[in-house]
Design a protein around this motif. Sequence first.
Motif, PDB file in Angstrom:
ATOM      1  N   UNK A 147      19.580  10.034  -2.757  1.00 16.30           N
ATOM      2  CA  UNK A 147      19.298   9.506  -4.092  1.00 16.30           C
ATOM      3  C   UNK A 147      17.795   9.509  -4.358  1.00 16.30           C
ATOM      4  N   UNK A 148      17.005   9.190  -3.332  1.00 16.63           N
ATOM      5  CA  UNK A 148      15.544   9.286  -3.407  1.00 16.63           C
ATOM      6  C   UNK A 148      15.059  10.062  -2.184  1.00 16.63           C
ATOM      7  N   UNK A 149      13.883  10.656  -2.305  1.00 14.05           N
ATOM      8  CA  UNK A 149      13.346  11.447  -1.201  1.00 14.05           C
ATOM      9  C   UNK A 149      12.629  10.586  -0.165  1.00 14.05           C
ATOM     10  N   UNK A 150      11.913   9.578  -0.644  1.00 12.96           N
ATOM     11  CA  UNK A 150      11.148   8.726   0.271  1.00 12.96           C
ATOM     12  C   UNK A 150      11.492   7.266   0.037  1.00 12.96           C
ATOM     13  N   UNK A 151      11.277   6.464   1.056  1.00 13.17           N
ATOM     14  CA  UNK A 151      11.571   5.037   0.997  1.00 13.17           C
ATOM     15  C   UNK A 151      10.353   4.290   0.445  1.00 13.17           C
ATOM     16  N   UNK A 152      10.455   3.702  -0.752  1.00 11.03           N
ATOM     17  CA  UNK A 152       9.304   3.010  -1.339  1.00 11.03           C
ATOM     18  C   UNK A 152       8.950   1.702  -0.645  1.00 11.03           C
ATOM     19  N   UNK A 153       9.813   1.231   0.250  1.00  7.15           N
ATOM     20  CA  UNK A 153       9.474  -0.005   0.984  1.00  7.15           C
ATOM     21  C   UNK A 153       8.679   0.296   2.242  1.00  7.15           C
ATOM     22  N   UNK A 154       8.557   1.581   2.588  1.00  5.13           N
ATOM     23  CA  UNK A 154       7.838   1.961   3.803  1.00  5.13           C
ATOM     24  C   UNK A 154       6.370   1.545   3.695  1.00  5.13           C
ATOM     25  N   UNK A 155       5.895   0.824   4.697  1.00  5.63           N
ATOM     26  CA  UNK A 155       4.508   0.380   4.713  1.00  5.63           C
ATOM     27  C   UNK A 155       4.244  -0.915   3.984  1.00  5.63           C
ATOM     28  N   UNK A 156       5.238  -1.441   3.260  1.00  3.54           N
ATOM     29  CA  UNK A 156       5.081  -2.724   2.571  1.00  3.54           C
ATOM     30  C   UNK A 156       5.312  -3.840   3.581  1.00  3.54           C
ATOM     31  N   UNK A 157       4.336  -4.727   3.716  1.00  2.00           N
ATOM     32  CA  UNK A 157       4.410  -5.770   4.734  1.00  2.00           C
ATOM     33  C   UNK A 157       4.944  -7.084   4.166  1.00  2.00           C
ATOM     34  N   UNK A 158       5.581  -7.834   5.029  1.00  2.00           N
ATOM     35  CA  UNK A 158       6.027  -9.181   4.668  1.00  2.00           C
ATOM     36  C   UNK A 158       4.812 -10.061   4.362  1.00  2.00           C
ATOM     37  N   UNK A 159       5.009 -11.057   3.504  1.00  2.00           N
ATOM     38  CA  UNK A 159       3.958 -12.029   3.243  1.00  2.00           C
ATOM     39  C   UNK A 159       3.863 -12.984   4.426  1.00  2.00           C
TER      40      UNK A 159
END
Length: 337
Positions: A147-159
């Motif tokens: 559905x998407x090519x890349x994961x937009x959550x990749x590299x997003x860190x928890x607060x």
Amino acid sequence: MKKKPSHVSHYRDVRGKPRWRFRRVGFPESQTTEPFGSEAWWTWYAAASLAQPKPVAASRSTPGSIHALGVAYYASADYNGLRPTTQRTYKGIFDRYRDKYGAKPVALLEPRHIRGQMDAMAATPAAANNMLKVLRAVMRFAVDRGIVRTDPTSGVRMLRYRSEGFHTWTEPEVAAFETKWPIGSKERLGFDLLLYTAQRSGDVRQMTVHQVRDGRVLVHQEKTGQLVDIPLHPRLQTSLAAHKIEHLALLTTKYGKPFTEKGFGNWVSKAAERAGLPSHCSAHGLRKAAARRLAEAGCSAHEIMAITGHQSLKEVERYTREAGRRNLADSAMKRIG
């Protein structure tokens, strides 16, 4: 004419030909021109009434949108393989996300957007981190299905934030509750089941008489699927013997019905409030109090896990570390007496 079944109506089309229509909220519509009552008509009706319900929000989902991704995810093996409690949690969180951003194209979602969304939730960091956790699961599904090519959550860190979580009941708070609610009261039975089994409130509210037998308590934990087999504590045995149980469930509402998840938590909190205790004394806090007691009694982390059913040492080791520091402090002060 025989009485027509539910969800069926009839009309004549523009050519005057009689038609039958099946309409039911949440289900696909179906029509036929077969004569009413014939074998072919009943075959049509059976197929229409047994059709799979339309996915939630399918009617409002533009292809490629975050709404449409939610519809696909909820119908997937990834989602349906989760435990029911996890499904409810994930769906609640992702539906709230869809309410805000559902119309947007999922292919245009980038890490910077998610970071901005989390920044907007900085006042509630736990909720922001839970949102990210669910988004990661949904986006893994989206990548796997193309559905998407890349994961937009990749590299997003928890607060990052500090939280002790649910308040652990203290011994004075336990004593105050026991003083207010004597052995034999329903409130005391619920309290003793929580404190002397060390189980989650969701498992305690659903306990049945068949789970207590031969001096033991058997729990198949709803959240993890872990089977816990623990000895029946004498105080819990006394509490059970003093309470007249008239239903399959050990605990029921005043109407004899099983407690809902929210209803049980509110019932325990209200009983604690009537005992003069602060609002932070919750049902889950009694599970933590039970783990604390086990640690203070010198139980190892693995012994505690055998009771609580925890599958990770991380949470349990915190109790044993705190109990160890307390014991060391007591020993140290005695040396300078």
